[in-house]
Enzyme design. Sequence first.
Site, short mmCIF file in Angstrom:
data_model
loop_
_atom_site.label_atom_id
_atom_site.label_comp_id
_atom_site.label_asym_id
_atom_site.label_seq_id
_atom_site.Cartn_x
_atom_site.Cartn_y
_atom_site.Cartn_z
N CYS A 2 -4.02 -8.24 -2.96
CA CYS A 2 -2.83 -7.23 -3.09
C CYS A 2 -1.69 -8.15 -3.81
O CYS A 2 -1.82 -8.31 -5.07
CB CYS A 2 -2.27 -7.02 -1.69
N HIS A 6 -7.35 -4.83 1.27
CA HIS A 6 -7.17 -5.95 2.02
C HIS A 6 -8.34 -6.25 2.98
O HIS A 6 -8.63 -5.48 3.85
CB HIS A 6 -5.93 -5.59 3.05
N GLU A 59 -8.80 -8.88 4.83
CA GLU A 59 -8.45 -9.68 5.77
C GLU A 59 -8.01 -8.59 7.01
O GLU A 59 -8.00 -8.97 8.10
CB GLU A 59 -7.71 -10.69 5.67
#
Lengths: 996, 252
Positions: free
Chosen positions: B95, B218, B220
């Site tokens: 990002c 994302h 994560e």
Amino acid sequence: MSPWYKIIRLSKDKFQAEGFLVIFSKQSDQCDEKKLITLKKVFADDNLYQLIISGQEDTGGLRSLLSLPQMVLTSYHLGVTDNKACAASEALSLFGLKCMVSSFKIFKLEEEFNPLIFGNPLVENIRLISALDFKKWMGQCDHTFIANKKINPQVTVFNLDLSENELIKLSAEKCLALNPNELRAICQYFNKNEVREYRKSQGLPIHPTDVEIEIIAQTWSEHCKHKIFNAEIDYREDKIFQHKKFGDIKINGLFKTYIKKTTEEIIAKRKIPWAISLFTDNAGVVQYEEDVLACLKVETHNSPSALDPYGGALTGILGVNRDILGVGLGARPVANFDVFCLTPPHFPQIFEEGEMLVGVCHPQKIIEGVHKGVEDGGNKSGIPTVNGSYFFDADYLAKPLIFVGTLGFMPTVLSEGRRPAEKNIFPGDLIVMAGGKVGRDGIHGATFSSQELDTSLKTELSTVVQIGDPLTQKRLTDFILRARDLNLFRAITDNGAGGLSSSVGEMAQMSGGANLRIDFCPLKTDGLKPYEVVISESQERMTLAIDPLKFEELQKLAKLCAVEISCLGEFTDTQYFSVFYQDEQLASLPLAFLHQPPELKLKAVFKNQNFRSLFRKQIKKEIVKFENGFISLALKTLLNDPNIASKEEWVRRYDHEVGAKTVIKPYASEFNSPNGAGGIKSKEVVYLLGHGLAPKWSLLDPYLMAIRSVDEAIRNIVAAGADPEMISILDNFCTPDPVSSPKNSQGEWQLARLVRANIGLQEVATAYGTPLISGKDSMKNDFSGKNLAGELVKHSVLPTLLVTALGKTQEEFMNKGSFINQDDLVVMIGPGISKNTFVLSSLEENMQTPRNFESFEDLYQIDLKENMNCFKAIYELHKLEVFSSLSDVNEDGALVNLFELLMGSKVGAKLTIDKNKQDLFKLFFASSLATFIGTIGAKKLNIVQDICLSFQIPFLLLGQIQKSYQLDVESSKIAEKINLSELENIYRKAFTPGDK
Amino acid sequence: MNATVLILAGDGINCEEATENAFRLQGLQCKTVLINQLISRPQILDEVQCLALPGGFSFGDELGSGQILALKIKATLKDELKNFAQKKKPIIGICNGMQALAKLGLLPFPFEGDNNLSMGGNVQGHFINKWCKIEYHKNHCHWIKWADSKYLDLIEQYPYLPIRHGEGRYLFKNQNILEKVEDQNLVVMRYSENQNGSQNKIAAITDPEGLILGMMPHPEAAMELSLLPMKKAFGPGPGHLFFNSIAHFLKQ
């Protein structure tokens, strides 16, 4: 003169232009060519922008701008936070260029010039400029910067030798918000012989300095000391009032009686071990799992948001984040939530344009502004926005109510075995301020919000309005949490209302005094007087108490985190709060006097309510006819109501999952249906956040409002899987002025409404066994001034209680969305199957319903014990994993709630119900308490029925799921087939934001 | 000894904790440092085997996303970073980190000019948080190449990741660069449906060596299935793929 440039970035794909004025300071000795190279490095991106630099050859950008006949230029007023400019200045400094920067924007003029479309005149300079003037303007260095940032040491003495009326007048003029009683107490104190002796010995004048009077005013403000909630109240009921009588009550403080005592009794009775720290700190602290303390706080930012919605909401959210950062020894904010109570966006359709209030932003601007403020506040500081709502009612024209809340986590033990909920300060500890600089922004915020909104006070308006700086706040958060873990400070609190006067004044109580020295206070503006430095509410600041031996290490850490810190004196044990500038004492007030404002004594009289206030003009509504086609008509009408229509387009602009802990998101399921509660995963449990709001009920009886608000907040999270025996609630009251005065003839009645809300809160919290762990009140939500038609008007908001519930559940059985299978059954569980009311349901707001089948008494037929049993039954059912979807039934009615569940899985339902027509419609559209609608697997029917029976809770099988996306309703008299795609279309399109 | 991943923090970065957690789940050691700490001791880069630029709002994205972060790195750590990349140590930008990698000129063709790729504002004109269906291209990128088959199965079964950005539109300098990126098979992920106006629906790209991965979604935030909004499921999530693959690569 120093070299300067104007730089404009013109977007290549659509008309969007932002610009910067960069003035190099004399120390920047690079040659102009080198400077230009750096400027391009910092501002250019050839793929995205055309770059225009004043005095340089035009590559086409300027020409295309000049082809516009007229443009609108906006730039911030001097002293207003300009985040873009600060960032640009920091970027240029990376290359050794010291400079001052201001930013501006250029807009195309598409229709007639109205400055309000382009910005807010309170914070921005908005002007129309022709192409010719623009060319000239590009060649001028027209922005003045604050070159010197020095204190103007002027201190004046506040003369108390005046008549009471003159003092009252002076208090109003200076925005002190001190009442006659308080002014008398101040006079008394300063007239005491021993005080005069003391002041003489300290070299202070007999009468208070402006620094002192301002410190007293901030500390004693309603905003800081909650005098109304602590007042002694005589409550009685008017003879005309017929229903739910409590008789005469002498109340020794609403807070003490209905909040604190109630909670203490609940904790004692239920032997609750998990309520860790309540009422004493910045936020309530509870423990739902072994290693984590959860901290919760909800604030309002109403007055600032009325004047500048963006800045108001942004500083609101950043402010409540700092409350969490300042609780105990500092908690990490992990989730935000926000509730907006606003005037409906289609405002002019309900009112005449002339009824708009002078100086208050247009409802459309308010929605856009507060939404953007919460977006930037959360997204840019990395805190997910997990829950919230929009509530529209015409009575919020007086002031929008902007509730912002934050959940924080803190470990149970810190380094060196310190308990994070403990703060200690010792004499000799340093007062250290960390974060932002002090400016003229935010002066008198605490006292301003402690009065009704009067938009004629132009000078005050511009100082109370502020814009937040999420980057500084994020850096501050990085710094504080690292400093906490390294054990570098002894105590911490945020600088909110009242600025240093409040934060240091409050912390001083822990050591027994403080000497605040403002010499080295970092300033962002010039000529601040000492009193302004002391009370300014400039944002993004925390105050710390530091062991002097650790100051150097703290400074090193601050530098790494890019946070400015400064030492502002020391804590003492003199029992005085003193202020010094260049070793001259400007203020010295004993803590005992400062923290003991005279108590208020108030009267409250409850009488029959006006069912509709001034603004609630009769809107032409279709009359309900219970016949075929009505269900479809009702659903279409309801789903088109901005209170009900989808907010997904708005909410998806908030980051709701940064941190990677949001297991229950605002929108989930395969086809995106809304969730009532938010869920944040921690180590072992999922924290659930929900809220309840029933302000319309305050029109009937605020007692009922409180019960319904708490019930809604709790059933919200119970639907998500919460254990009903481990729920904490927060109360946030926003009311019209409840203090009777010549200006406020309604005061006694308003106070009685507040009293009844508190009684309701006590009853329901006790019945549900939920401690009230924190709360806040905002008591002056009135407007007094002119409307656009020029008439003097006074408006007040609906008395509003927001209840926030924090519960916990387990990931394995939490309800995170709609996952319906095609052979599932539709069921309804809870007392609302038979006990429900059309009055004040969303349907009643939209359509005219016959009233004759409900009496006033019916509204009080509430069995809180049964409700609690229902919550327990639902929890048992969750643990057995019977639900494929579940929602609580709210004022929109069970059918709207079912529609949202069906939408998430794109399935239909066939409902077959054996009821008479009236009962059928009530079942579908009335509001109720502790009631749920959802879907279960066909094989689970027996077990669900058994559990409901064992908890003695009503259960109703409504029908079954069908594959086709259609809702069929059949009873003996009614048969309807409703196309759900059509409904979904209405629901999704009724309330969408513009693409800005 | 296990490899160590350096994770940048500070100045408005806000996904460092989740990113660290994602690496740790693969048994990697992590060192999360403030940018200013790294600047004061650039040797840290020699002590680690992998670098992660997490998501966030560095410098408030005020002059464009990732812009000032990239400028700061260029002004202070340019040579060290170049050295790091030339030692064939892998880098990931997620990002805001992706946006910074583009501004740093590390993607798509490292050190071949700064301006080959920009991240434009979403065509919608605003920030969007949404889970998207993703098409993976299993190319030479070391961030997916070495993943366990169970994680490859996982992305088949759950081809979703969340996006959370306002400026995620891949915009290459010209058609040539875009074609070169496609010809060299540098696209790692595309959106099944275009989410933001990105050229060729691109969601993630790598460099010709496959060491640098820049992605807008994302991973994560998708380490557990319980975080997926569209399914009721438990267990490891599709985000594991990248961290697992690079863990294998680093152990080689």
